[in-house]
Design an enzyme around this catalytic site. Structure first.
Site, PDB file in Angstrom:
ATOM      1  N   CYS A   1      32.175  39.525  44.688  1.00 49.80           N
ATOM      2  CA  CYS A   1      30.896  39.321  45.358  1.00 49.80           C
ATOM      3  C   CYS A   1      30.212  40.669  45.425  1.00 49.80           C
ATOM      4  O   CYS A   1      30.834  41.699  45.241  1.00 49.80           O
ATOM      5  CB  CYS A   1      31.107  38.810  46.773  1.00 49.80           C
ATOM      6  SG  CYS A   1      32.051  37.298  46.848  1.00 49.80           S
TER       7      CYS A   1
ATOM      8  N   ARG B   1      28.099  40.442  39.848  1.00 43.35           N
ATOM      9  CA  ARG B   1      29.384  40.321  40.544  1.00 43.35           C
ATOM     10  C   ARG B   1      29.616  38.919  41.104  1.00 43.35           C
ATOM     11  O   ARG B   1      30.717  38.595  41.549  1.00 43.35           O
ATOM     12  CB  ARG B   1      29.442  41.323  41.705  1.00 43.35           C
ATOM     13  CG  ARG B   1      29.283  42.763  41.288  1.00 43.35           C
ATOM     14  CD  ARG B   1      29.309  43.649  42.504  1.00 43.35           C
ATOM     15  NE  ARG B   1      30.593  43.574  43.158  1.00 43.35           N
ATOM     16  CZ  ARG B   1      31.618  44.365  42.884  1.00 43.35           C
ATOM     17  NH1 ARG B   1      31.500  45.297  41.966  1.00 43.35           N
ATOM     18  NH2 ARG B   1      32.757  44.236  43.522  1.00 43.35           N
TER      19      ARG B   1
ATOM     20  N   TRP C   1      30.498  34.868  44.837  1.00 37.64           N
ATOM     21  CA  TRP C   1      31.246  34.187  43.782  1.00 37.64           C
ATOM     22  C   TRP C   1      32.377  33.484  44.524  1.00 37.64           C
ATOM     23  O   TRP C   1      33.320  34.123  44.980  1.00 37.64           O
ATOM     24  CB  TRP C   1      31.791  35.212  42.789  1.00 37.64           C
ATOM     25  CG  TRP C   1      32.243  34.655  41.487  1.00 37.64           C
ATOM     26  CD1 TRP C   1      31.445  34.287  40.440  1.00 37.64           C
ATOM     27  CD2 TRP C   1      33.598  34.436  41.048  1.00 37.64           C
ATOM     28  NE1 TRP C   1      32.221  33.861  39.385  1.00 37.64           N
ATOM     29  CE2 TRP C   1      33.539  33.939  39.727  1.00 37.64           C
ATOM     30  CE3 TRP C   1      34.841  34.613  41.640  1.00 37.64           C
ATOM     31  CZ2 TRP C   1      34.669  33.617  38.994  1.00 37.64           C
ATOM     32  CZ3 TRP C   1      35.975  34.298  40.909  1.00 37.64           C
ATOM     33  CH2 TRP C   1      35.881  33.799  39.600  1.00 37.64           C
TER      34      TRP C   1
ATOM     35  N   ASN D   1      33.628  41.063  50.713  1.00 44.79           N
ATOM     36  CA  ASN D   1      34.088  40.891  49.335  1.00 44.79           C
ATOM     37  C   ASN D   1      35.598  41.119  49.346  1.00 44.79           C
ATOM     38  O   ASN D   1      36.063  42.090  49.934  1.00 44.79           O
ATOM     39  CB  ASN D   1      33.388  41.929  48.431  1.00 44.79           C
ATOM     40  CG  ASN D   1      33.987  41.998  47.052  1.00 44.79           C
ATOM     41  OD1 ASN D   1      34.457  41.002  46.515  1.00 44.79           O
ATOM     42  ND2 ASN D   1      33.970  43.174  46.451  1.00 44.79           N
ATOM     43  N   GLY D   2      36.369  40.205  48.722  1.00 47.57           N
ATOM     44  CA  GLY D   2      37.825  40.331  48.737  1.00 47.57           C
ATOM     45  C   GLY D   2      38.438  39.041  49.251  1.00 47.57           C
ATOM     46  O   GLY D   2      37.775  38.003  49.299  1.00 47.57           O
TER      47      GLY D   2
ATOM     48  N   GLU E   1      39.584  38.420  20.658  1.00 48.30           N
ATOM     49  CA  GLU E   1      38.442  38.865  21.466  1.00 48.30           C
ATOM     50  C   GLU E   1      37.158  38.116  21.068  1.00 48.30           C
ATOM     51  O   GLU E   1      36.349  37.751  21.917  1.00 48.30           O
ATOM     52  CB  GLU E   1      38.283  40.391  21.322  1.00 48.30           C
ATOM     53  CG  GLU E   1      37.019  40.995  21.899  1.00 48.30           C
ATOM     54  CD  GLU E   1      36.784  40.737  23.387  1.00 48.30           C
ATOM     55  OE1 GLU E   1      37.650  40.147  24.067  1.00 48.30           O
ATOM     56  OE2 GLU E   1      35.698  41.091  23.864  1.00 48.30           O
TER      57      GLU E   1
ATOM     58  N   LYS F   1      34.731  35.724  23.437  1.00 52.72           N
ATOM     59  CA  LYS F   1      33.272  35.815  23.575  1.00 52.72           C
ATOM     60  C   LYS F   1      32.647  34.430  23.473  1.00 52.72           C
ATOM     61  O   LYS F   1      31.781  34.067  24.254  1.00 52.72           O
ATOM     62  CB  LYS F   1      32.657  36.708  22.485  1.00 52.72           C
ATOM     63  CG  LYS F   1      33.005  38.167  22.467  1.00 52.72           C
ATOM     64  CD  LYS F   1      32.668  38.936  23.712  1.00 52.72           C
ATOM     65  CE  LYS F   1      33.844  39.037  24.615  1.00 52.72           C
ATOM     66  NZ  LYS F   1      33.805  39.902  25.740  1.00 52.72           N
TER      67      LYS F   1
ATOM     68  N   GLU G   1      33.488  32.270  26.665  1.00 50.08           N
ATOM     69  CA  GLU G   1      32.907  32.627  27.958  1.00 50.08           C
ATOM     70  C   GLU G   1      31.390  32.569  27.962  1.00 50.08           C
ATOM     71  O   GLU G   1      30.805  32.270  29.003  1.00 50.08           O
ATOM     72  CB  GLU G   1      33.403  33.994  28.432  1.00 50.08           C
ATOM     73  CG  GLU G   1      33.070  35.140  27.519  1.00 50.08           C
ATOM     74  CD  GLU G   1      33.773  36.434  27.890  1.00 50.08           C
ATOM     75  OE1 GLU G   1      34.398  36.497  28.953  1.00 50.08           O
ATOM     76  OE2 GLU G   1      33.700  37.383  27.102  1.00 50.08           O
TER      77      GLU G   1
ATOM     78  N   HIS H   1      52.566  27.050  10.912  1.00 49.97           N
ATOM     79  CA  HIS H   1      53.675  26.634  11.778  1.00 49.97           C
ATOM     80  C   HIS H   1      53.238  25.541  12.748  1.00 49.97           C
ATOM     81  O   HIS H   1      53.719  25.485  13.874  1.00 49.97           O
ATOM     82  CB  HIS H   1      54.250  27.850  12.505  1.00 49.97           C
ATOM     83  CG  HIS H   1      54.837  28.849  11.572  1.00 49.97           C
ATOM     84  ND1 HIS H   1      56.086  28.690  10.999  1.00 49.97           N
ATOM     85  CD2 HIS H   1      54.325  29.989  11.046  1.00 49.97           C
ATOM     86  CE1 HIS H   1      56.323  29.708  10.191  1.00 49.97           C
ATOM     87  NE2 HIS H   1      55.264  30.505  10.190  1.00 49.97           N
TER      88      HIS H   1
ATOM     89  N   LYS I   1      31.756  39.835  36.949  1.00 49.16           N
ATOM     90  CA  LYS I   1      31.899  41.097  36.215  1.00 49.16           C
ATOM     91  C   LYS I   1      33.171  41.833  36.591  1.00 49.16           C
ATOM     92  O   LYS I   1      33.849  42.390  35.758  1.00 49.16           O
ATOM     93  CB  LYS I   1      30.678  41.972  36.484  1.00 49.16           C
ATOM     94  CG  LYS I   1      30.636  43.237  35.657  1.00 49.16           C
ATOM     95  CD  LYS I   1      30.291  42.919  34.226  1.00 49.16           C
ATOM     96  CE  LYS I   1      30.399  44.094  33.305  1.00 49.16           C
ATOM     97  NZ  LYS I   1      30.661  43.655  31.936  1.00 49.16           N
TER      98      LYS I   1
HETATM   99  C1  F6R Z   1      35.206  39.418  29.246  1.00 47.00           C
HETATM  100  C2  F6R Z   1      35.245  39.868  30.624  1.00 47.00           C
HETATM  101  C3  F6R Z   1      36.545  39.840  31.367  1.00 47.00           C
HETATM  102  C4  F6R Z   1      36.931  41.290  31.713  1.00 47.00           C
HETATM  103  C5  F6R Z   1      38.203  41.332  32.566  1.00 47.00           C
HETATM  104  C6  F6R Z   1      38.645  42.770  32.841  1.00 47.00           C
HETATM  105  O1  F6R Z   1      33.967  39.578  28.656  1.00 47.00           O
HETATM  106  O2  F6R Z   1      34.259  40.296  31.145  1.00 47.00           O
HETATM  107  O3  F6R Z   1      37.540  39.235  30.619  1.00 47.00           O
HETATM  108  O4  F6R Z   1      37.114  41.979  30.527  1.00 47.00           O
HETATM  109  O5  F6R Z   1      37.952  40.688  33.765  1.00 47.00           O
HETATM  110  O6  F6R Z   1      37.647  43.503  33.473  1.00 47.00           O
HETATM  111  P1  F6R Z   1      37.667  45.078  33.550  1.00 47.00           P
HETATM  112  O7  F6R Z   1      37.512  45.610  32.167  1.00 47.00           O
HETATM  113  O8  F6R Z   1      36.492  45.423  34.419  1.00 47.00           O
HETATM  114  O9  F6R Z   1      38.974  45.482  34.163  1.00 47.00           O
END
Ligand code: F6R
Length: 606
Positions: free
Chosen positions: A2, A27, A74, A100-101, A476, A480, A483, A499, A601
């Site tokens: 948040c 966030r 969030w 937040n937490g 990766e 993308k 998400e 397999h 984020k």
């Molecule tokens: C993918 C994404 C998440 C972060 C993950 C780690 O696009 O945003 O998978 O990569 O939550 O976040 P950080 O790098 O901030 O530790």
């Protein structure tokens, strides 16, 4: 999870508060609210929806105030409802709290407060905080004492802030594990989950550490220990990011802007002082076993590192997803953990590092956000200098981390005398070509990628395939797609197909295959072989490759041809292309690109 923002000044702060939570929306953005003070006492405004919509519908800027706190949520505990939205107030209405937490013992505390006669209006863990503040204030008639007592009762993580009608000129805040900082200017004192809350107004920041609380008013601030109550002298830090770099700069979405910023961020990564990456190499050399740790995208970055360092330096540094680290890794004094994190606040990664430290291991991190919890926890930190990454989906920060891991791999190879200085410099020069190549490819191929993405945006199932270091590219790239476009995409080693997964190939399953350059002979041949297996079952294959047009004419159903580049940078270039493919698929599907559903984020909860 948040975003918290706060401001107190001589004149109306409503606009500053609005900008604060709007800049923190990455966030969390399912609901938001503010608490202000007027002549009658505290005013609470809150509702579900994003910040702009909330401010417009509720006409929030009409309420003028010299002090206020705000929150963008969030949801973790309790559904997305108005009742669960912050700020949450005490029963007597004298305290308004944002948090937040996660308060892990909140069920127990709710029962305790219920026995004291408190009624709960929300399903949140947070609501115990305002009620406790009221409870302890009634006993001591002192707000700071009530705050210290409340925090003593809380287990779990928090950054919290509140205003109270008992001291209507002050904002109180406290921190344990979740990030919190103050912004200091002459006219207004600010509060934020991170710099973005106040970067438009001041670059002077004070980072609140675990176990500290702060009281801020128009012209003063004090930071104290939650345990002793003693004042702590905190240095003011200068934020290096500018507010312009936090803006969209003409792009329709931050994601597209950040994809296009990658030439600069790779350059910045390559300009980082050599001593910082040397320190990491020292730690690897001195340790019996180094683990690479991250989660989500940064776990895939760790996987890139695992392949790159194994290939370049003949050293196997296992990549472990941070959420599995404690269950899997065998850590002792001889271990080293190198963490990757854009935000520097991710709960799972922090937990892995704390566990490693508790076992006497050495720790290091590559992090984007200065002053973040991870950067302050580890023995050695490399700030990657990618600038603010606003889109919730990580692009530029991840690529820069991969570049830094490549530099570390090359340095390790040099240290182990696997390559000489000349070869080292040759490979560094190849890396230096990457920014220009990305720039050119983005300019020349964006239109084509857009067209292909639009042609196939209705596809419901994608397999993303690669071998060797192209396997993390596949992982990766698939993330993308999932998400941002909410489309099923599964990353897999191409050799794994035979397999079992081949059984699924039909007209509904589409494959994207990351083909290495020809020079990578064995990997190249093996990858073509996997493509044949799909084509033999009439499966669709989009090949992302470096061969000239017409070379493998019948192999691909669709092809995206890239200019010839060295094997060192080929997977990195393909990743950029896949980011763009996911972006254009998402725009065709009209997704909320910068704020995709069910992702925040920085994931600061476990
Ligand atoms: C993918 C994404 C998440 C972060 C993950 C780690 O696009 O945003 O998978 O990569 O939550 O976040 P950080 O790098 O901030 O530790």
């Amino acid at each position: 999870m948040c975003g918290i923002s706060g401001a107190v000044g001589l004149n109306d702060i409503s606009q500053a508060l609005y900008e604060g939570i709007r800049n923190l929306e990455y966030r969390g953005y399912d609901s938001c609210g503010v608490a202000l003070v007027n002549s009658k006492g505290l005013v609470l405004k809150k509702n579900i929806g994003g910040v702009e919509e909330f401010y417009r519908k509720e006409n929030v800027l009409r309420h003028k105030s010299r002090i206020g706190i705000a929150h963008t949520r969030w949801a973790t505990h309790g559904k997305v409802t108005r009742e669960n939205t912050h700020p949450l107030s005490s029963s007597d209405g004298a305290f308004a709290v944002v948090h937040n937490g996660i308060i892990s013992n909140y069920r127990f505390l709710r029962e305790k407060l219920a026995r004291e006669g408190f009624h709960f209006k929300s399903e949140t863990d947070t609501e115990v905080i305002p009620h406790f503040l009221e409870y302890f204030y009634k006993k001591s008639k002192n707000v700071e004492a009530a705050l210290a007592k409340t925090v003593e009762a809380l287990e779990g993580s928090f950054a919290l802030a509140f205003i109270t009608s008992h001291q209507p000129d002050q904002i109180y805040c406290a921190k344990r594990e979740s990030p919190l900082m103050l912004g200091i200017s002459d006219e207004i004192k600010y509060l934020g989950s991170d710099f973005n809350a106040f970067i438009d107004h001041t670059k002077n920041a004070i980072i609140i550490d675990d176990g500290e609380y702060a009281v801020i008013s128009r012209d003063s601030y004090t930071v104290k220990s939650l345990v002793t109550g003693q004042e702590i002298d905190k240095p003011i830090q200068k934020i290096e990011w500018d507010s312009e770099s936090s803006k969209k700069g003409g792009y329709p979405h931050y994601m597209l802007k950040e994809i296009h910023e990658q030439p600069q961020t790779v350059n910045h990564a390559l300009e980082i002082p050599a001593s910082l990456t040397d320190d990491i190499v020292d730690l690897i050399v001195e340790s019996d076993q180094t683990y690479l740790v991250g989660v989500g995208t940064t776990y895939y970055v760790a996987q890139f590192g695992q392949y790159i360092i194994s290939n370049l330096a003949e050293e196997f540094l296992p990549a472990i997803s941070a959420d599995e680290f404690v269950a899997l890794a065998k850590i002792d004094k001889g271990s080293m953990v190198l963490a990757l994190s854009q935000s520097g606040e991710t709960y799972d990664t922090l937990t892995a590092l704390k566990y490693a430290k508790s076992k006497g291991a050495k720790t290091a991190a590559i992090v984007n956000v200065m002053g973040s919890s991870i950067s302050r926890l580890v023995d050695k930190v490399v700030f990657q200098g990618s600038g603010p990454e606003i889109c919730v989906i990580s692009t530029k920060a991840a690529l820069s981390q991969i570049v830094l891991l490549t530099v570390i791999g090359l340095k390790l190879a040099l240290r182990k005398k696997l390559i000489g200085k000349k070869e080292f410099q040759k490979q560094i020069d190849q890396l230096k070509e990457l920014p220009e190549i990305i720039h050119a490819v983005l300019n020349e191929r964006s239109g084509f990628i857009h067209r292909i993405a639009h042609q196939y945006y209705k596809v419901k199932h994608w397999l993303y395939l690669g071998r060797g270091v192209y396997y993390p590219v596949a992982l990766e790239s698939a993330l993308k797609m999932k998400e941002v476009a909410y489309v099923h995409a599964e990353g897999m080693p191409a050799g794994f197909l035979k397999h079992g997964t081949l059984a699924m190939i039909d007209q509904d399953i589409y494959s994207i295959v990351f083909v290495p350059p020809r020079e990578d002979k064995e990997l190249y041949q093996a990858t073509l072989h996997s493509i044949e297996e799909i084509r033999a079952r009439s499966g669709f294959v989009l090949g992302i490759h470096f061969d000239e047009r017409g070379k493998n004419k019948d192999l691909f159903s669709e092809e995206l041809i890239l200019p010839p580049v060295s094997p060192l940078i080929a997977p990195l270039l393909q990743l950029v292309i896949a980011q763009l493919f996911a972006y254009f698929t998402a725009t065709s599907l009209k997704r909320d690109v910068d704020k995709p559903r069910s992702l925040a984020k920085s994931v600061t909860v476990g």
